[in-house]
Motif scaffolding. Structure first.
Motif, short mmCIF file in Angstrom:
data_model
loop_
_atom_site.label_atom_id
_atom_site.label_comp_id
_atom_site.label_asym_id
_atom_site.label_seq_id
_atom_site.Cartn_x
_atom_site.Cartn_y
_atom_site.Cartn_z
N VAL A 69 0.91 -1.09 0.10
CA VAL A 69 -0.02 0.18 0.03
C VAL A 69 0.95 1.34 0.01
N LEU A 70 0.58 2.21 -1.01
CA LEU A 70 1.39 3.39 -1.10
C LEU A 70 0.50 4.48 -0.33
N ARG A 71 1.25 5.60 0.40
CA ARG A 71 0.48 6.57 0.94
C ARG A 71 0.84 7.83 0.29
N PRO A 72 0.28 8.49 -0.45
CA PRO A 72 0.34 9.67 -1.27
C PRO A 72 0.81 10.73 -0.13
N GLU A 73 1.79 11.84 -0.32
CA GLU A 73 2.05 12.78 0.68
C GLU A 73 0.81 13.94 0.57
N GLY A 74 0.27 14.42 1.89
CA GLY A 74 -0.53 15.46 2.01
C GLY A 74 -1.95 14.93 1.33
N SER A 78 -6.59 8.65 1.94
CA SER A 78 -6.50 8.20 0.45
C SER A 78 -5.16 7.30 0.37
N TYR A 79 -5.19 6.10 -0.28
CA TYR A 79 -4.34 5.08 -0.23
C TYR A 79 -4.10 4.76 -1.62
N PHE A 80 -3.08 3.91 -2.12
CA PHE A 80 -3.11 3.40 -3.28
C PHE A 80 -2.48 1.84 -3.39
N ILE A 81 -3.05 0.91 -3.61
CA ILE A 81 -2.52 -0.44 -3.53
C ILE A 81 -1.72 -0.50 -4.90
N HIS A 82 -0.43 -0.99 -4.46
CA HIS A 82 0.66 -1.07 -5.39
C HIS A 82 0.19 -1.65 -6.73
N PRO A 83 0.79 -1.15 -7.67
CA PRO A 83 0.10 -1.67 -8.97
C PRO A 83 0.19 -2.97 -9.39
N TYR A 84 0.94 -3.72 -8.87
CA TYR A 84 1.25 -5.17 -8.84
C TYR A 84 0.01 -6.03 -8.20
N PHE A 85 -0.85 -5.38 -7.25
CA PHE A 85 -1.80 -5.76 -6.56
C PHE A 85 -3.03 -5.21 -6.65
N ALA A 86 -3.05 -4.05 -7.57
CA ALA A 86 -4.31 -3.17 -7.66
C ALA A 86 -5.23 -3.82 -8.52
#
Length: 131
Positions: A69-74, A78-86
Motif C-alpha cells: 500500500v502506498l500513501r501519497p503525501e498530503g 487516500s491510499y493506493f494499492i501497489h500496481p502489482y496488486f491493484a
C-alpha cells in the motif's frame, strides 16, 4: 468487477503479512477504484473487517512498510494499492499499469513490494565474557 494481476498475488505470501494485514488489504481491494486508489479512512476499513484501532494501525503500517500500500503525501484518507496488486477495469489497462510500474521500479521511482529489513534480536548480539 475489477481484473486483478495474478503475478502480484502469486508473490504475496512471500511478504510474510499478518492475518490482520491480509484482512485489511482485502477490505481495501473491495473498495478500490480501477488502478488501486482507495478513498477510505482506517476507521471505515476497520469497520469492514472488525479489527481494533490498534491492530488496524499495525496492519496498515505493515502494508506500507512492505510497499503493498502506498500513501501519497498530503492526502487524507487516500491510499493506493501497489500496481502489482491493484485491480483494473480492463486487461489493457492492467498490462499498461504493470509495464509502467516495472519501469518505475527499475528507475528507482517506485518501491517494489519487499520484506522488511531483518531486525536484530538481542540474542544475536555477542556478549562480553569477563576474565
Amino acid at each position: 468487477m475489477l481484473i486483478q494481476a495474478t503475478l502480484g498475488f502469486a508473490q504475496l505470501h512471500r511478504l510474510e503479512l499478518s492475518k490482520a494485514s491480509y484482512d485489511l488489504l482485502s477490505a481495501m481491494m473491495e473498495v478500490q477504484r480501477p488502478g488501486g486508489e482507495v478513498n477510505a479512512s482506517q476507521a471505515e476499513l476497520r469497520a469492514r473487517v472488525g479489527l481494533s484501532k490498534n491492530r488496524t494501525s499495525i496492519a496498515m503500517s505493515q502494508l506500507v512498510e512492505r510497499h503493498v500500500v502506498l500513501r501519497p503525501e498530503g492526502r487524507y484518507r487516500s491510499y493506493f494499492i501497489h500496481p502489482y496488486f491493484a485491480g483494473y477495469a480492463s486487461e489493457e489497462e492492467m498490462e499498461g499499469a504493470l509495464r509502467e510500474a516495472t519501469e518505475a521500479i527499475q528507475a528507482g521511482d517506485l518501491a517494489a513490494p519487499a520484506l522488511p529489513a531483518p531486525q536484530r534480536h538481542l540474542a544475536a548480539v555477542p556478549t562480553r565474557r569477563s576474565a
